[in-house]
Design an enzyme around this catalytic site. Structure first.
Site, short mmCIF file in Angstrom:
data_model
loop_
_atom_site.label_atom_id
_atom_site.label_comp_id
_atom_site.label_asym_id
_atom_site.label_seq_id
_atom_site.Cartn_x
_atom_site.Cartn_y
_atom_site.Cartn_z
N LYS A 1 0.99 -1.16 0.05
CA LYS A 1 0.26 0.01 -0.12
C LYS A 1 0.92 1.23 -0.17
O LYS A 1 0.64 2.33 -1.16
CB LYS A 1 -1.24 -0.50 1.62
CG LYS A 1 -2.20 -1.23 1.36
CD LYS A 1 -2.96 -0.67 2.45
CE LYS A 1 -2.44 -1.28 3.83
NZ LYS A 1 -1.83 -2.64 3.81
N THR A 2 1.88 0.98 1.16
CA THR A 2 2.76 2.63 0.97
C THR A 2 3.49 2.36 -0.69
O THR A 2 3.63 3.66 -0.31
CB THR A 2 3.46 2.33 2.34
OG1 THR A 2 2.73 2.30 3.53
CG2 THR A 2 4.08 3.61 2.21
N ARG B 1 4.64 -7.85 11.10
CA ARG B 1 5.74 -6.89 10.88
C ARG B 1 7.78 -7.45 10.42
O ARG B 1 8.56 -7.17 9.67
CB ARG B 1 6.67 -6.50 12.04
CG ARG B 1 5.75 -5.02 12.65
CD ARG B 1 5.45 -3.72 11.59
NE ARG B 1 3.58 -4.19 11.05
CZ ARG B 1 3.47 -3.70 9.94
NH1 ARG B 1 3.60 -2.86 9.49
NH2 ARG B 1 2.11 -3.94 9.51
N ASP C 1 -1.90 7.79 3.81
CA ASP C 1 -1.21 6.52 4.17
C ASP C 1 -2.48 6.18 5.57
O ASP C 1 -2.57 7.03 5.94
CB ASP C 1 -0.30 6.02 4.58
CG ASP C 1 0.40 5.24 4.34
OD1 ASP C 1 0.06 4.17 3.45
OD2 ASP C 1 1.72 4.90 4.20
N GLU C 2 -2.39 4.50 5.65
CA GLU C 2 -2.65 4.60 6.98
C GLU C 2 -3.92 5.22 7.85
O GLU C 2 -4.43 5.21 8.45
CB GLU C 2 -1.90 5.12 8.14
CG GLU C 2 -0.40 4.19 7.67
CD GLU C 2 -0.04 3.00 8.69
OE1 GLU C 2 -1.22 2.55 8.83
OE2 GLU C 2 1.04 2.17 8.68
N GLN D 1 -5.53 -3.38 10.86
CA GLN D 1 -5.26 -2.33 11.73
C GLN D 1 -4.90 -1.57 12.34
O GLN D 1 -4.30 -0.13 12.67
CB GLN D 1 -3.72 -2.12 10.74
CG GLN D 1 -2.18 -3.31 10.11
CD GLN D 1 -1.73 -2.97 8.71
OE1 GLN D 1 -0.48 -2.45 9.77
NE2 GLN D 1 -1.72 -3.20 7.93
P1 ATP Z 1 1.57 -2.31 6.30
O1 ATP Z 1 -0.35 -2.29 6.06
O2 ATP Z 1 2.10 -2.80 6.96
O3 ATP Z 1 2.42 -0.84 5.76
P2 ATP Z 1 1.73 -1.85 2.64
O4 ATP Z 1 0.64 -2.53 2.18
O5 ATP Z 1 2.30 -0.91 3.35
O6 ATP Z 1 1.99 -2.39 4.74
P3 ATP Z 1 4.66 -2.11 1.79
O7 ATP Z 1 5.82 -1.43 3.33
O8 ATP Z 1 4.03 -1.40 1.19
O9 ATP Z 1 3.03 -2.57 2.18
O10 ATP Z 1 5.19 -3.23 0.93
C1 ATP Z 1 5.54 -4.32 2.19
C2 ATP Z 1 7.37 -4.57 1.15
O11 ATP Z 1 7.14 -4.95 0.38
C3 ATP Z 1 8.23 -3.72 1.04
O12 ATP Z 1 9.24 -4.38 1.74
C4 ATP Z 1 7.74 -3.35 0.07
O13 ATP Z 1 8.70 -2.39 -0.97
C5 ATP Z 1 7.67 -5.32 -1.14
N1 ATP Z 1 6.96 -5.32 -1.79
C6 ATP Z 1 5.59 -4.15 -1.68
N2 ATP Z 1 5.68 -4.43 -3.73
C7 ATP Z 1 6.64 -5.77 -4.01
C8 ATP Z 1 6.38 -5.29 -5.26
N3 ATP Z 1 5.45 -5.77 -6.18
N4 ATP Z 1 7.64 -6.81 -5.30
C9 ATP Z 1 8.50 -6.42 -4.69
N5 ATP Z 1 8.18 -6.18 -3.55
C10 ATP Z 1 7.46 -5.79 -3.04
MG MG Z 2 1.93 1.44 4.46
#
Ligand code: ATP
Ligand code: MG
Length: 692
Positions: free
Chosen positions: A37-38, A644, A224-225, A255
């Site tokens: 997402k981020t 995490r 975000d969040e 979350q």
């Molecule tokens: P959270 O809910 O904990 O905030 P999030 O959904 O924001 O998580 P991110 O932090 O953006 O998730 O991504 C999680 C991990 O996966 C990061 O290390 C990110 O770089 C990696 N990632 C995300 N998308 C891809 C992709 N398409 N290919 C490879 N790695 C990815």
């Molecule tokens: Mg995130």
């Protein structure tokens, strides 16, 4: 152009690509932990700038913590360059509101040099009011009353909006304090954290011109969040968005962990109704954790009823990774030892300390862990303990600066009038209070008056005595005020304040007297660190453009710089400094991370140790007792902790644990038991258990 497109979309899966390259409309992404997402949000910003040609300063990105905002700025800088990074508005809701209030201070009923009060100042103010009103501070603890006032503000309630009738004793007392509290803040020209949001909402609601200016200013707003926005922040979002602008909201209902502070994840449902997002994107694949970890997390969260969407996290690469380790320890010392030996084993396998984190439900759980790590010479950094900007010595120095900027800030004056000791006792202070209330002025102004009148030949003897007592302080303030007007740099001025006030010497002597060593917290060194921090701030903010902040133009450049610095300091409470004196960035050196689960949101580590997974700790007894939906939020908290982890996850609990001096035996968390039970008799299991 197509090269740019390809560059921005590479390393994304199809659903992520769809979100990043979607036409400019409102959009909602609800997706599980670690699904990118981020990452999508950051790439979307780069896309808007690079492909849609949106000017960076027309983009507002809001995240939850200073640390996350700093990280986001850095990630955008890496893709789109430093200039873009500077022009973007990346901030927390609080820092955004501060900036707006500063710019439109007059319209918001403030003067542009208002100062932001930290939570310590808030407590002191409440305490003072309670004393004046004859309220027992033992029965009505100032910290609690201050928190209750904040809750009111977070719900958008001013004193006058609170119904007297439906309150019990406690509520009625808070209401009495709140009334005076509001008045004092206005008189002293200070605002507290929750006031930042409330006042901005009121400003935008009440002033069409300011509102329309923001509508034109922000073409794209990204949050975000989103699951942790409060209803007031949600309202703010609606006010900031104009008819032509768009909002991208990104979050995960599983979350949501700030319900206790007013967050409301049903905002996600409201968003569908109010913002009618054209696009709704679901991200299904998790890129963070091995499947064993995800299986455990999925099992845990499936125990919640209150979910918007059922999401089963699935690892994108299909790797199951190592099993989760469940450690049953006899007591908390053995638990800390077990963590230590695992940390060492991982280190031998090549994992760095900074890739590992120890997470816990409450700060108080970190003590034994810290002791064990120090004894064995393992470097660590704590996020969420007593943080740099919340330390007494730093608050003292900052109070001097606040008072120099804002003569009306009585709260700052009370803090430092006799620190270091100048033999200004309560009787002198109460005399000053009298003068101030007679003249309707602030305490610092009263000091100036007393000083002047005390010198007159016909002055009464009592006045002369008081004037002598305060002479030292009054001339110090005068000298520092001149120093501010002529300052050559922010750091040299900060150094002057720290030295001339006598704080530096005072704390140096205290440190020596208490025989504090290099590894203790040396308070005079922290004051030096503050000066470094001011220098770092100055470097970072050189040549920044404040031309759209009309109200600020009326202040001298020196004052403006100090104001901006103090604002950043009050918002940075809760962060650590790195060796360059910069707040918010990660602390350098290879150190093990220690933090509460709340501060770990959005982060990831190769190895995670969740300690204190005992009953009554997680879920916390207090939260179960005080909130109807306590269990569900606690379960989400455990879920955040577990998700995490990238490679290794350890869950530990103790048979016996000392809590506030009492030996307790509560057994493993009910959450842990539920998880383990659901796998009983099944093979293969995603976890192994160890007895320690
Ligand atoms: P959270 O809910 O904990 O905030 P999030 O959904 O924001 O998580 P991110 O932090 O953006 O998730 O991504 C999680 C991990 O996966 C990061 O290390 C990110 O770089 C990696 N990632 C995300 N998308 C891809 C992709 N398409 N290919 C490879 N790695 C990815
Ligand atoms: Mg995130």
């Amino acid at each position: 152009m197509s090269a740019e497109r390809n560059f921005l979309l590479k390393d994304l899966n199809d659903a992520q690509k769809e979100a990043v390259s979607a036409p400019r409309e409102n959009m909602l992404i609800i997706a599980g932990a670690g699904t990118g997402k981020t990452r999508v949000l950051v790439s979307r910003i780069a896309w808007l700038i690079g492909v849609e040609q949106v000017q960076p300063r027309r983009i507002l990105a809001v995240t939850f913590t200073n640390k996350a905002a700093a990280e986001m700025r850095q990630r955008i800088g890496a893709i789109s360059g430093e200039e873009v990074q500077r022009a973007l508005w990346t901030s927390t809701f609080h820092s955004l509101c501060l900036r707006l209030l500063r710019a439109y201070a007059n319209q918001a009923g403030l003067t542009p040099d208002f100062t932001v009060m930290d939570s310590d100042g808030q407590k002191l103010l409440v305490k003072r009011i309670e004393k004046d009103l004859g309220i027992d501070i033992g029965d009505y603890r100032p910290a609690m009353v201050a928190a209750s006032i904040s809750r009111f503000k977070e719900r958008g309630l001013r004193f006058k909006n609170i119904e007297h009738a439906q309150m019990g004793d406690y509520g009625a007392t808070v209401r009495r304090v709140y009334k005076i509290y509001e008045k004092s803040c206005i008189r002293e020209n200070i605002v507290d954290f929750s006031e930042l949001i409330l006042r901005t909402v009121e400003l935008l609601e009440g002033n069409e011109r300011v509102r329309e200016l923001q509508h034109r200013r922000f073409e794209e707003i990204l949050v975000d969040e989103f699951q942790d926005t409060s209803s007031l922040q949600y309202k703010l979002l609606g006010l900031l968005k104009g008819p032509q602008s768009h909002v991208l909201a990104v979050g995960d209902d599983d979350q949501s962990i700030y319900g206790w502070r007013g967050a409301d994840f049903t905002n996600m449902q409201n968003f569908l109704k109010d913002f009618k997002p054209v696009h709704q994107v679901a991200l299904l694949e998790n890129y963070r954790s091995g499947q064993n970890i995800l299986d455990m997390a999925n099992t845990l969260i499936s125990g919640n009823n209150d979910r918007l969407i059922e999401k089963k996290l699935k690892n994108a690469n299909g790797g199951s990774g190592p099993q989760v380790t469940v450690m049953r320890c006899r007591n908390e010392e053995l638990e800390a030892q077990a963590v230590l030996s695992e940390v060492r084993a991982l280190k031998r396998q090549g994992m760095r300390l900074c890739d590992m984190a120890v997470l816990y439900r409450n700060n108080s759980l970190s003590g034994v862990m810290e002791k064990t790590l120090s004894t064995h010479g393992v470097d660590y950094v704590i996020y969420g303990g007593l943080k740099f900007f919340e330390r007494a010595e730093i608050l003292d120095a900052v109070a001097y600066m606040r008072l120099l900027l804002n003569e009306n800030d009585d709260t700052a004056l009370y803090r430092i009038i006799n620190v270091p000791s100048r033999k200004i006792g309560p009787s002198v202070v109460s005399k000053l209070q009298e003068v101030a209330s007679e003249r309707g002025c602030s305490l610092l102004q009263a000091i100036k008056l007393v000083r002047e009148y005390g010198k007159m030949p016909e002055a009464a003897k009592a006045l002369v005595t008081i004037a002598r007592r305060i002479e030292g302080f009054a001339s110090l303030m005068e000298e520092l005020q001149q120093g501010l007007e002529h300052m050559s740099s922010l750091s040299s001025f900060a150094g002057e304040v720290v030295q001339k006030s006598g704080l530096y010497i005072m704390y140096k002597e205290k440190d020596e007297k208490e025989k504090r060593g290099e590894y203790d917290n040396l308070r005079h060194k922290n004051l030096e660190e503050l000066v470094n921090n001011a220098a770092a701030f100055e470097r970072e903010h050189q040549g920044e453009d404040a031309s759209d902040d009309e109200a600020l133009a009326s202040l001298s450049p020196q004052k403006r710089l100090l104001l901006e610095y103090l604002s950043s300091v009050s918002l940075a409470a809760g962060t650590e400094l790195n060796a360059q004196g910069q707040a918010g960035a990660s602390v350098p050196g290879d150190r093990l991370n220690l933090m509460t689960i709340h501060s770990s949101k959005g982060l990831e580590f190769r190895a995670v140790f969740l300690i204190g997974f005992d009953n009554k700790i997680l879920p916390s007894q207090l939260s179960l007792e005080s909130r109807e939906d306590g269990t569900e939020e606690e379960r989400r908290l455990a879920y955040v902790a577990m998700t995490r982890a990238r490679e290794r996850l350890y869950l530990s609990y103790a048979d016996y644990r000392r809590i506030f001096g009492r030996l307790e035996s509560s057994g493993p968390s009910i959450f842990l038991r539920q998880m383990l039970l659901s796998y009983s008799g099944k093979r293969p299991q995603p976890f192994v258990t160890e007895r320690i």
